[in-house]
Design a protein around this motif. Sequence first.
Motif, mmCIF file in Angstrom:
data_model
loop_
_atom_site.group_PDB
_atom_site.id
_atom_site.type_symbol
_atom_site.label_atom_id
_atom_site.label_comp_id
_atom_site.label_asym_id
_atom_site.label_seq_id
_atom_site.Cartn_x
_atom_site.Cartn_y
_atom_site.Cartn_z
ATOM 1 N N GLY A 83 0.657 -28.353 17.242
ATOM 2 C CA GLY A 83 0.642 -27.650 17.665
ATOM 3 C C GLY A 83 2.077 -26.742 16.648
ATOM 4 O O GLY A 83 2.627 -25.856 16.927
ATOM 5 N N LEU A 84 2.298 -26.808 15.848
ATOM 6 C CA LEU A 84 2.870 -26.813 14.671
ATOM 7 C C LEU A 84 2.295 -25.111 13.836
ATOM 8 O O LEU A 84 2.503 -24.019 13.924
ATOM 9 C CB LEU A 84 2.946 -27.169 13.458
ATOM 10 C CG LEU A 84 4.600 -26.954 12.446
ATOM 11 C CD1 LEU A 84 5.021 -28.125 11.421
ATOM 12 C CD2 LEU A 84 3.566 -25.526 11.462
ATOM 13 N N GLY A 85 0.965 -25.386 14.234
ATOM 14 C CA GLY A 85 0.203 -24.361 14.023
ATOM 15 C C GLY A 85 -0.176 -22.507 13.780
ATOM 16 O O GLY A 85 -0.268 -22.152 14.862
ATOM 17 N N PHE A 86 0.338 -23.599 16.409
ATOM 18 C CA PHE A 86 0.436 -22.891 17.486
ATOM 19 C C PHE A 86 1.737 -21.762 17.239
ATOM 20 O O PHE A 86 1.763 -20.856 17.126
ATOM 21 C CB PHE A 86 0.033 -23.311 18.205
ATOM 22 C CG PHE A 86 0.890 -22.107 19.244
ATOM 23 C CD1 PHE A 86 -0.144 -21.704 19.370
ATOM 24 C CD2 PHE A 86 2.133 -22.453 20.051
ATOM 25 C CE1 PHE A 86 -0.452 -20.307 20.520
ATOM 26 C CE2 PHE A 86 2.736 -21.443 20.966
ATOM 27 C CZ PHE A 86 1.294 -20.690 21.842
ATOM 28 N N SER A 87 3.065 -22.797 16.114
ATOM 29 C CA SER A 87 4.353 -21.430 16.048
ATOM 30 C C SER A 87 3.428 -20.645 15.374
ATOM 31 O O SER A 87 3.935 -19.530 15.013
ATOM 32 C CB SER A 87 5.132 -22.633 15.984
ATOM 33 O OG SER A 87 4.698 -22.799 14.432
ATOM 34 N N VAL A 88 2.751 -21.081 14.168
ATOM 35 C CA VAL A 88 2.088 -20.113 12.634
ATOM 36 C C VAL A 88 1.519 -18.818 13.207
ATOM 37 O O VAL A 88 2.446 -18.142 13.006
ATOM 38 C CB VAL A 88 1.851 -20.806 12.119
ATOM 39 C CG1 VAL A 88 1.391 -19.469 10.603
ATOM 40 C CG2 VAL A 88 2.648 -21.660 10.718
ATOM 41 N N GLN A 89 0.788 -18.875 14.190
ATOM 42 C CA GLN A 89 0.239 -17.705 15.054
ATOM 43 C C GLN A 89 0.794 -17.260 15.897
ATOM 44 O O GLN A 89 0.749 -16.391 16.227
ATOM 45 C CB GLN A 89 -1.068 -19.008 15.607
ATOM 46 C CG GLN A 89 -2.135 -19.079 15.132
ATOM 47 C CD GLN A 89 -3.146 -19.776 15.517
ATOM 48 O OE1 GLN A 89 -3.488 -19.561 16.800
ATOM 49 N NE2 GLN A 89 -3.245 -21.858 15.745
ATOM 50 N N LEU A 90 2.083 -18.142 16.803
ATOM 51 C CA LEU A 90 2.618 -17.004 17.411
ATOM 52 C C LEU A 90 3.486 -16.237 16.689
ATOM 53 O O LEU A 90 4.072 -14.788 17.096
ATOM 54 C CB LEU A 90 3.476 -17.884 18.181
ATOM 55 C CG LEU A 90 4.391 -17.416 19.464
ATOM 56 C CD1 LEU A 90 3.919 -16.322 20.025
ATOM 57 C CD2 LEU A 90 5.053 -18.200 19.919
ATOM 58 N N LEU A 91 4.097 -16.351 15.546
ATOM 59 C CA LEU A 91 5.012 -15.857 15.230
ATOM 60 C C LEU A 91 4.320 -14.179 13.962
ATOM 61 O O LEU A 91 4.979 -14.081 14.042
ATOM 62 C CB LEU A 91 5.532 -16.789 13.477
ATOM 63 C CG LEU A 91 6.607 -17.912 13.946
ATOM 64 C CD1 LEU A 91 7.541 -18.497 13.038
ATOM 65 C CD2 LEU A 91 7.925 -16.884 14.647
ATOM 66 N N ARG A 92 3.081 -15.007 13.166
ATOM 67 C CA ARG A 92 2.181 -13.592 12.989
ATOM 68 C C ARG A 92 1.827 -12.365 13.859
ATOM 69 O O ARG A 92 2.210 -11.819 13.902
ATOM 70 C CB ARG A 92 1.009 -14.480 12.770
ATOM 71 C CG ARG A 92 0.873 -15.073 11.103
ATOM 72 C CD ARG A 92 0.352 -15.909 10.469
ATOM 73 N NE ARG A 92 -0.729 -14.747 10.256
ATOM 74 C CZ ARG A 92 -2.265 -14.550 10.059
ATOM 75 N NH1 ARG A 92 -2.629 -14.942 10.997
ATOM 76 N NH2 ARG A 92 -2.587 -13.386 9.762
ATOM 77 N N ALA A 93 1.449 -13.340 15.625
ATOM 78 C CA ALA A 93 1.311 -12.455 16.453
ATOM 79 C C ALA A 93 2.504 -11.732 16.586
ATOM 80 O O ALA A 93 2.473 -9.968 16.927
ATOM 81 C CB ALA A 93 0.970 -12.906 17.399
ATOM 82 N N GLU A 94 4.076 -11.692 16.681
ATOM 83 C CA GLU A 94 5.104 -11.295 16.645
ATOM 84 C C GLU A 94 5.028 -10.230 15.427
ATOM 85 O O GLU A 94 5.691 -9.061 15.788
ATOM 86 C CB GLU A 94 6.485 -12.500 17.117
ATOM 87 C CG GLU A 94 5.485 -13.269 18.814
ATOM 88 C CD GLU A 94 7.134 -13.981 18.959
ATOM 89 O OE1 GLU A 94 8.011 -14.299 17.506
ATOM 90 O OE2 GLU A 94 6.916 -14.371 20.008
#
Length: 432
Positions: free
Chosen positions: A91-102
């Motif tokens: 789940g933490l990895g998802f947040s990292v990907q989301l931050l990079r996409a944003e």
Amino acid sequence: MNPPPSPVLADEARPIDTSERLVLLDVLRGFALGGVFVSNVFGWFTGRAFLPRAQLEAPLAGTPWWDVLAIHGIAALVNGRFITLFSFLFGLGFSVQLLRAEARGASIVPLYTRRLCVLFLIGAVHLLGVWYGDILTTYAPVGLLLLLFRGRSDKELLVWATLLILVIPIGVAAGMQWLSGPGPAAGTEAARVLKEQADATRAERLDTFLHGSYPDVVGAHARFYFGEFVRRLPPMLSALFGRFLLGFLAGRRRLFHDVSRHLPFFRSLLGWSLVVGALCTAVAVVAPYLIRQKLLEAQGPSQYYLRPVRQLAELGLAAFYASGLVLLFQRERWRRRLRVLAPVGRMALTNYLAQSVLSLLMYYGFGLGLMGRVGPAASIALTLALFAVQVALSHAWLARFRFGPAEWLWRSLTYGKAQPLRQDKGVVAPSP
């Protein structure tokens, strides 16, 4: 002087570069993977999961003390704890990907969906061709649900995680019990017959694992997974997604991106998680003894109430391990030691799949056939030795290549083109 990195467009989706990785997360992932390896081998590949229940519940009189210590230690300190940490990191990895996409000003949905679809396909090959205990085919569809929670507040994420981990599994288990109808009462002739049939089925599976060919084993795995294993999943899926949400929340709060700002939080978490984890683990360990003494009903209401206790035991000790490693990582001497685990964490997918293959070759009949011939303590020692080899091989591989083999395949299929695998000439990989 190293050549400057090639320019990347701000809105271009790409695999994360080595220089952008958080080494601490790789260390935590490597640590969790080692514990998952020990748990899987101990419970499944050694054949313990298929022993008759009476044999598993029999007193340990006459068992060497080191094996008694191993059995109780795995139950109290390993089972469920490391997979909880591994799920949290997903789940933490998802947040990292989301931050990079944003940061790119792009939507995460297309890339993340492709990423999980490819992960599901890899997991399906692993499930059907190697081992029934695959987690990738579960992580992929459940991970898609994280997209629905991108706009939720931190408070909402915490409330949902609490409900999913502690409350909803009770309702799911009760609903499944109601749908299946009342089973035969313990001690009746029907219950005795069912128990004998279950023990015979377990014995047949063990015999196939020990003496069957590879196609025989694959067939037995498929029958077990689709016949019994999937029935254990529904109550687990709720808690799994709750752990994903906790990881997502931690990533969004950047707890692991800027540890120095959150040291008081991690110090507080270390103490409270140990208290909660230890108390709930003690209750979970004592409960089976009370059932054997007929002080608790094996299928009574108490079993529903014990579910959140077990979840808190797993979550508490997983948080204790994570916060302890985070705090140790702030000390230079410990940082140098712990970074040894970073390469195996960077190659988590490759090493996870390799662990299943190694375990088959070590314990099944078409390999060395150690199933049933290795004691609990010896199986743990052997697993840790194999994991040490994986750590060494991960160092050697990443000194020459950017990704592990499975990670390279995953990224190449996700982005629709072969990713460069070899390290760029003149670029030195981070040394642990």
